[in-house]
Scaffold this motif. Structure first.
Motif, mmCIF file in Angstrom:
data_model
loop_
_atom_site.group_PDB
_atom_site.id
_atom_site.type_symbol
_atom_site.label_atom_id
_atom_site.label_comp_id
_atom_site.label_asym_id
_atom_site.label_seq_id
_atom_site.Cartn_x
_atom_site.Cartn_y
_atom_site.Cartn_z
ATOM 1 N N VAL A 1 0.844 -1.195 0.000
ATOM 2 C CA VAL A 1 0.000 0.000 0.000
ATOM 3 C C VAL A 1 0.884 1.251 0.000
ATOM 4 N N ALA A 2 1.913 1.268 0.822
ATOM 5 C CA ALA A 2 2.835 2.408 0.861
ATOM 6 C C ALA A 2 3.495 2.605 -0.506
ATOM 7 N N ALA A 3 3.852 1.523 -1.186
ATOM 8 C CA ALA A 3 4.477 1.624 -2.511
ATOM 9 C C ALA A 3 3.493 2.198 -3.529
ATOM 10 N N VAL A 4 2.238 1.784 -3.474
ATOM 11 C CA VAL A 4 1.222 2.336 -4.375
ATOM 12 C C VAL A 4 1.058 3.832 -4.098
ATOM 13 N N ALA A 5 1.035 4.214 -2.826
ATOM 14 C CA ALA A 5 0.913 5.634 -2.479
ATOM 15 C C ALA A 5 2.071 6.439 -3.064
ATOM 16 N N ARG A 6 3.293 5.949 -2.897
ATOM 17 C CA ARG A 6 4.462 6.685 -3.422
ATOM 18 C C ARG A 6 4.373 6.850 -4.936
ATOM 19 N N ARG A 7 4.035 5.791 -5.641
ATOM 20 C CA ARG A 7 3.976 5.857 -7.111
ATOM 21 C C ARG A 7 2.849 6.747 -7.601
ATOM 22 N N THR A 8 1.679 6.640 -6.975
ATOM 23 C CA THR A 8 0.562 7.452 -7.450
ATOM 24 C C THR A 8 0.737 8.919 -7.086
ATOM 25 N N TRP A 9 1.288 9.194 -5.908
ATOM 26 C CA TRP A 9 1.555 10.582 -5.539
ATOM 27 C C TRP A 9 2.541 11.212 -6.522
ATOM 28 N N ALA A 10 3.600 10.508 -6.851
ATOM 29 C CA ALA A 10 4.605 11.051 -7.767
ATOM 30 C C ALA A 10 3.972 11.403 -9.113
ATOM 31 N N ALA A 11 3.103 10.526 -9.617
ATOM 32 C CA ALA A 11 2.458 10.767 -10.910
ATOM 33 C C ALA A 11 1.363 11.833 -10.812
ATOM 34 N N THR A 12 0.587 11.803 -9.755
ATOM 35 C CA THR A 12 -0.572 12.689 -9.614
ATOM 36 C C THR A 12 -0.188 14.116 -9.264
ATOM 37 N N TYR A 13 0.768 14.272 -8.352
ATOM 38 C CA TYR A 13 1.040 15.601 -7.805
ATOM 39 C C TYR A 13 2.293 16.267 -8.360
ATOM 40 N N ARG A 14 2.919 15.671 -9.385
ATOM 41 C CA ARG A 14 4.073 16.302 -10.039
ATOM 42 C C ARG A 14 3.638 17.673 -10.563
ATOM 43 N N GLY A 15 4.324 18.705 -10.146
ATOM 44 C CA GLY A 15 3.990 20.057 -10.586
ATOM 45 C C GLY A 15 2.883 20.707 -9.769
ATOM 46 N N ILE A 16 2.288 19.974 -8.835
ATOM 47 C CA ILE A 16 1.215 20.519 -7.993
ATOM 48 C C ILE A 16 1.702 20.675 -6.556
ATOM 49 N N ILE A 17 2.252 19.587 -6.013
ATOM 50 C CA ILE A 17 2.811 19.606 -4.651
ATOM 51 C C ILE A 17 4.315 19.392 -4.800
ATOM 52 N N PRO A 18 5.131 20.313 -4.308
ATOM 53 C CA PRO A 18 6.587 20.183 -4.479
ATOM 54 C C PRO A 18 7.105 18.824 -3.992
#
Length: 172
Positions: free
Chosen positions: A16-33
């Protein structure tokens, strides 16, 4: 591809933590530093914290996995203070597994678990306002815009959008 949605188990915490890291990186690139993401993710998705949440028998915490057993998405929800209101706290599917109905299946599993604990008439979710893909996904699931507000995230101000899914046929 064949998928299964099931209750999260403590041993799913690392996946679950790995899914969170991957999806956050893809979703929030350019939105959340990236430095804010790097500071927040280890706290919010600490394996011990996820394992405790999964071990809670009252938890509406589910994972989606492939036929081979790979966890590719997860969702967690719980009650709000107002009777009949609940909140979708965590909801992510790996980008390469999106648009296959997994989000809808995870949402239905959470709602079923919540409804088993008592009637739920509204389900809320908070999404970053600039996360257009996430907002569209929630709209496809039946959520409607409620309001926007500023939120402080480790010194970074982010604009949030609150959305609501009306389960009692009320609202629009």
């Amino acid at each position: 591809m064949e998928y299964q949605v099931r209750h999260a188990a403590p041993e799913d915490a690392a996946a679950v933590a790995a899914v969170a890291r991957r999806t956050w990186a893809a979703t929030y690139r350019g939105i959340i530093p990236e430095e804010i993401q790097a500071a927040v993710l280890p706290q919010w998705y600490a394996e011990e914290r996820l394992a405790r949440a999964a071990a809670n028998p009252a938890s509406a915490f589910f994972v989606a996995q492939t036929g081979a057993g790979e966890v590719v998405g997860f969702a967690q929800a719980g009650p709000r203070e107002e009777p009949g209101d609940a909140e979708l706290w965590r909801f992510y599917v790996l980008p390469e597994h999106q648009r296959r109905g997994l989000g809808r299946r995870l949402l239905q599993a959470c709602l079923g678990a919540l409804q088993a604990q008592g009637p739920v008439s509204r389900l809320f979710v908070q999404v970053e306002a600039k996360n257009a893909g996430g907002r569209r996904a929630y709209e496809r699931l039946g959520f409607h815009y409620v309001r926007e507000y500023d939120d402080e995230l480790m010194g970074h101000t982010t604009r949030m959008c609150e959305m609501c899914l009306h389960l009692d046929g009320q609202g629009s």
